[in-house]
Scaffold this motif. Sequence first.
Motif, mmCIF file in Angstrom:
data_model
loop_
_atom_site.group_PDB
_atom_site.id
_atom_site.type_symbol
_atom_site.label_atom_id
_atom_site.label_comp_id
_atom_site.label_asym_id
_atom_site.label_seq_id
_atom_site.Cartn_x
_atom_site.Cartn_y
_atom_site.Cartn_z
ATOM 1 N N MET A 1 41.691 -27.211 -7.448
ATOM 2 C CA MET A 1 40.714 -26.270 -7.933
ATOM 3 C C MET A 1 39.333 -26.864 -7.737
ATOM 4 S SD MET A 1 41.044 -24.035 -11.240
ATOM 5 C CE MET A 1 39.621 -23.270 -11.913
ATOM 6 N N LYS A 2 38.511 -26.159 -7.012
ATOM 7 C CA LYS A 2 37.214 -26.673 -6.587
ATOM 8 C C LYS A 2 36.218 -26.805 -7.743
ATOM 9 C CE LYS A 2 33.641 -25.581 -3.231
ATOM 10 N NZ LYS A 2 33.223 -24.639 -2.205
ATOM 11 N N TYR A 3 36.280 -25.900 -8.695
ATOM 12 C CA TYR A 3 35.273 -25.868 -9.752
ATOM 13 C C TYR A 3 35.818 -26.275 -11.109
ATOM 14 C CZ TYR A 3 32.615 -23.309 -6.314
ATOM 15 O OH TYR A 3 31.956 -22.943 -5.188
ATOM 16 N N ARG A 4 36.838 -27.081 -11.137
ATOM 17 C CA ARG A 4 37.476 -27.447 -12.394
ATOM 18 C C ARG A 4 36.504 -28.134 -13.345
ATOM 19 N NH1 ARG A 4 42.581 -31.272 -12.205
ATOM 20 N NH2 ARG A 4 41.699 -31.302 -10.128
ATOM 21 N N TYR A 5 35.719 -29.077 -12.870
ATOM 22 C CA TYR A 5 34.804 -29.804 -13.746
ATOM 23 C C TYR A 5 33.653 -28.930 -14.202
ATOM 24 C CZ TYR A 5 37.468 -33.821 -12.286
ATOM 25 O OH TYR A 5 38.486 -34.690 -12.045
ATOM 26 N N LYS A 6 33.194 -28.026 -13.356
ATOM 27 C CA LYS A 6 32.125 -27.121 -13.764
ATOM 28 C C LYS A 6 32.601 -26.158 -14.840
ATOM 29 C CE LYS A 6 29.612 -27.434 -9.464
ATOM 30 N NZ LYS A 6 28.964 -26.712 -8.382
ATOM 31 N N ILE A 7 33.831 -25.698 -14.734
ATOM 32 C CA ILE A 7 34.392 -24.822 -15.759
ATOM 33 C C ILE A 7 34.566 -25.594 -17.064
ATOM 34 C CG2 ILE A 7 36.444 -23.506 -16.430
ATOM 35 C CD1 ILE A 7 36.679 -22.697 -13.463
ATOM 36 N N LEU A 8 35.009 -26.843 -16.986
ATOM 37 C CA LEU A 8 35.146 -27.665 -18.191
ATOM 38 C C LEU A 8 33.799 -27.900 -18.861
ATOM 39 C CD1 LEU A 8 37.837 -30.278 -17.100
ATOM 40 C CD2 LEU A 8 38.067 -28.449 -18.778
ATOM 41 N N ILE A 9 32.753 -28.078 -18.086
ATOM 42 C CA ILE A 9 31.417 -28.257 -18.649
ATOM 43 C C ILE A 9 30.964 -26.985 -19.356
ATOM 44 C CG2 ILE A 9 28.980 -28.563 -18.036
ATOM 45 C CD1 ILE A 9 29.947 -30.546 -15.885
ATOM 46 N N GLN A 10 31.220 -25.820 -18.744
ATOM 47 C CA GLN A 10 30.861 -24.553 -19.379
ATOM 48 C C GLN A 10 31.618 -24.375 -20.698
ATOM 49 O OE1 GLN A 10 28.693 -22.078 -18.524
ATOM 50 N NE2 GLN A 10 27.952 -23.195 -16.751
ATOM 51 N N VAL A 11 32.894 -24.679 -20.696
ATOM 52 C CA VAL A 11 33.707 -24.542 -21.913
ATOM 53 C C VAL A 11 33.233 -25.536 -22.968
ATOM 54 C CG1 VAL A 11 36.037 -24.851 -22.843
ATOM 55 C CG2 VAL A 11 35.691 -23.578 -20.725
ATOM 56 N N ALA A 12 32.905 -26.746 -22.565
ATOM 57 C CA ALA A 12 32.442 -27.754 -23.516
ATOM 58 C C ALA A 12 31.102 -27.358 -24.138
ATOM 59 C CB ALA A 12 32.325 -29.112 -22.825
ATOM 60 N N HIS A 68 24.720 -13.252 -1.143
ATOM 61 C CA HIS A 68 25.971 -13.390 -0.388
ATOM 62 C C HIS A 68 26.389 -14.846 -0.179
ATOM 63 C CE1 HIS A 68 26.279 -9.156 0.289
ATOM 64 N NE2 HIS A 68 25.008 -9.119 0.687
ATOM 65 N N SER A 69 25.469 -15.776 -0.296
ATOM 66 C CA SER A 69 25.841 -17.177 -0.094
ATOM 67 C C SER A 69 26.157 -17.897 -1.407
ATOM 68 C CB SER A 69 24.726 -17.912 0.647
ATOM 69 O OG SER A 69 23.531 -17.866 -0.105
ATOM 70 N N ILE A 70 26.113 -17.192 -2.528
ATOM 71 C CA ILE A 70 26.464 -17.795 -3.813
ATOM 72 C C ILE A 70 27.975 -17.675 -4.016
ATOM 73 C CG2 ILE A 70 26.184 -17.591 -6.306
ATOM 74 C CD1 ILE A 70 23.371 -16.664 -5.839
ATOM 75 N N ASP A 71 28.591 -18.746 -4.495
ATOM 76 C CA ASP A 71 30.034 -18.754 -4.715
ATOM 77 C C ASP A 71 30.431 -17.821 -5.849
ATOM 78 O OD1 ASP A 71 30.407 -20.629 -2.737
ATOM 79 O OD2 ASP A 71 30.140 -22.316 -4.120
ATOM 80 N N MET A 72 31.678 -17.419 -5.846
ATOM 81 C CA MET A 72 32.204 -16.481 -6.836
ATOM 82 C C MET A 72 32.148 -17.065 -8.251
ATOM 83 S SD MET A 72 33.256 -13.592 -7.491
ATOM 84 C CE MET A 72 34.150 -12.575 -6.380
ATOM 85 N N TYR A 73 32.288 -18.390 -8.368
ATOM 86 C CA TYR A 73 32.215 -19.044 -9.673
ATOM 87 C C TYR A 73 30.891 -18.734 -10.349
ATOM 88 C CZ TYR A 73 30.862 -22.870 -12.724
ATOM 89 O OH TYR A 73 30.384 -23.590 -13.759
ATOM 90 N N TYR A 74 29.792 -18.867 -9.636
ATOM 91 C CA TYR A 74 28.473 -18.637 -10.206
ATOM 92 C C TYR A 74 28.275 -17.171 -10.559
ATOM 93 C CZ TYR A 74 27.443 -23.334 -8.642
ATOM 94 O OH TYR A 74 27.465 -24.687 -8.460
ATOM 95 N N LYS A 75 28.778 -16.280 -9.733
ATOM 96 C CA LYS A 75 28.653 -14.847 -10.021
ATOM 97 C C LYS A 75 29.449 -14.477 -11.272
ATOM 98 C CE LYS A 75 28.037 -13.627 -5.184
ATOM 99 N NZ LYS A 75 28.633 -12.940 -4.024
#
Length: 101
Positions: A1-12, A68-75
């Motif tokens: 999973m490419k954004y695992r740490y970013k998701i953990l930071i958001q949850v934290a 269009h160049s922003i990843d789905m995670y950020y959207k």
Amino acid sequence: MKYRYKILIQVAMLFYPFFLIINGSIGVAEKVPLHPDDLIFFGVLIIGLISMCNILAFLIRMFLLGWHSIDMYYKMFFFIHIILFIPSLISWLLFLEIINL
């Protein structure tokens, strides 16, 4: 999973405000006389600050890179933070006494 740490930071980042809201809700349900509704209010205000910072970061990224160049995670998190920001904006307006209910 490419954004695992970013998701953990958001949850934290959102854990403590949601903890305040849940703890205050339990206190209100149990009729604790120590103003647990303030915990709910401060939790919502903190969520608003976090959401506002994330929305501004997304808008800056969108203006620099384009939609269009922003990843789905950020959207995805942009829309989540917009949804979280709306009740918090109302709370901030009440806190700053700009509106009265």
